[in-house]
Write an enzyme that holds these catalytic residues in place. Sequence first.
Site, mmCIF file in Angstrom:
data_model
loop_
_atom_site.group_PDB
_atom_site.id
_atom_site.type_symbol
_atom_site.label_atom_id
_atom_site.label_comp_id
_atom_site.label_asym_id
_atom_site.label_seq_id
_atom_site.Cartn_x
_atom_site.Cartn_y
_atom_site.Cartn_z
ATOM 1 N N ARG A 88 0.831 -1.097 -0.216
ATOM 2 C CA ARG A 88 0.047 0.000 0.111
ATOM 3 C C ARG A 88 0.766 1.192 0.101
ATOM 4 O O ARG A 88 1.797 1.478 0.598
ATOM 5 C CB ARG A 88 -0.753 0.030 1.288
ATOM 6 C CG ARG A 88 -1.522 1.352 1.324
ATOM 7 C CD ARG A 88 -2.801 1.649 0.492
ATOM 8 N NE ARG A 88 -3.537 2.656 0.802
ATOM 9 C CZ ARG A 88 -4.569 2.717 1.681
ATOM 10 N NH1 ARG A 88 -5.077 1.706 2.207
ATOM 11 N NH2 ARG A 88 -5.207 4.145 1.829
ATOM 12 N N ARG A 114 -5.858 1.119 -4.983
ATOM 13 C CA ARG A 114 -4.960 0.677 -3.743
ATOM 14 C C ARG A 114 -4.882 -0.880 -3.739
ATOM 15 O O ARG A 114 -5.631 -1.624 -4.173
ATOM 16 C CB ARG A 114 -5.096 1.135 -2.499
ATOM 17 C CG ARG A 114 -6.612 0.863 -1.780
ATOM 18 C CD ARG A 114 -7.817 1.501 -2.026
ATOM 19 N NE ARG A 114 -7.574 3.064 -2.216
ATOM 20 C CZ ARG A 114 -7.790 3.869 -1.013
ATOM 21 N NH1 ARG A 114 -8.207 3.352 -0.068
ATOM 22 N NH2 ARG A 114 -7.725 5.262 -1.139
ATOM 23 N N ASP A 133 -6.696 -2.195 1.547
ATOM 24 C CA ASP A 133 -7.452 -1.190 2.372
ATOM 25 C C ASP A 133 -7.925 -1.737 3.445
ATOM 26 O O ASP A 133 -8.859 -2.803 3.203
ATOM 27 C CB ASP A 133 -8.314 -0.364 1.457
ATOM 28 C CG ASP A 133 -8.745 1.181 1.940
ATOM 29 O OD1 ASP A 133 -8.185 1.323 3.076
ATOM 30 O OD2 ASP A 133 -9.836 1.423 1.538
ATOM 31 N N ASP A 143 -10.006 -1.076 6.689
ATOM 32 C CA ASP A 143 -10.952 -0.278 7.651
ATOM 33 C C ASP A 143 -11.357 -0.697 8.784
ATOM 34 O O ASP A 143 -12.105 -1.691 8.798
ATOM 35 C CB ASP A 143 -11.972 0.375 6.787
ATOM 36 C CG ASP A 143 -11.343 1.410 5.773
ATOM 37 O OD1 ASP A 143 -10.396 1.959 5.860
ATOM 38 O OD2 ASP A 143 -12.431 1.525 4.660
HETATM 39 N N1 ROI Z 1 -14.832 1.883 -3.877
HETATM 40 C C1 ROI Z 1 -15.293 0.755 -3.555
HETATM 41 N N2 ROI Z 1 -15.939 0.083 -4.583
HETATM 42 N N3 ROI Z 1 -14.543 -0.266 -2.638
HETATM 43 C C2 ROI Z 1 -13.537 0.243 -1.828
HETATM 44 O O1 ROI Z 1 -13.261 -0.581 -1.015
HETATM 45 C C3 ROI Z 1 -13.279 1.519 -2.032
HETATM 46 N N4 ROI Z 1 -12.354 1.982 -1.081
HETATM 47 C C4 ROI Z 1 -11.968 3.427 -1.076
HETATM 48 C C5 ROI Z 1 -12.396 4.315 -2.125
HETATM 49 C C6 ROI Z 1 -11.475 4.885 -2.995
HETATM 50 C C7 ROI Z 1 -13.292 5.497 -1.325
HETATM 51 N N5 ROI Z 1 -13.591 3.709 -2.755
HETATM 52 C C8 ROI Z 1 -13.941 2.461 -2.975
HETATM 53 O O2 ROI Z 1 -11.238 3.798 -0.107
#
Ligand code: ROI
Length: 173
Positions: A90, A100, A103, A105
Amino acid sequence: MNNLSAHAVTAYIGLGSNLESPVAQIKSARLAINALDNVKELAFSSLYASTPMGPQDQPDYVNAVMAVETGLPPLDLLHALQAIELEHGRVRGVQRWGARTLDLDLLLYGDHQIESPELIVPHKGIAERAFVLYPLSECVSDLVVPGFGRLSDLVTNCPLAGLRRLNEYESAS
Ligand code: ROI
């Protein structure tokens, strides 16, 4: 892993990837999270394909949600997740909302509401993100998202818009 402290809580982690074999990235992240001390997997959703939220000139995402039991305080868990993101190549701060490799979260941490410079829980965008709500609802049947209300209501009010569950062939990597 074992060694959960007496104060274990259930936390939910959103996983997303749209670069360098996203399905493999998500599976590898799952293994890495399971290898953390004081973190034990409780549930893992199906994998979903989702069109990007944000800039459209990037590949579709693969998304999933993982429920864990953890004795780690929220910032320790966040830092452990950030370390896993880095291990997966990342690169932060290239483009806001850009593509990316991984991610992770921290969506929910028990019923805590946290607003610190580093961490906001529940995740601010949770109610608008089908790619979070649908997999999350696979992991837990009856959940109130602090400050947002019942998960089942959030799901009902969030259009599927561009979200598709991967079939077993697509989910294999
Ligand atoms: N859009 C989708 N579909 N899935 C994600 O995990 C995701 N993650 C993000 C952003 C760039 C906002 N868009 C995303 O961080």
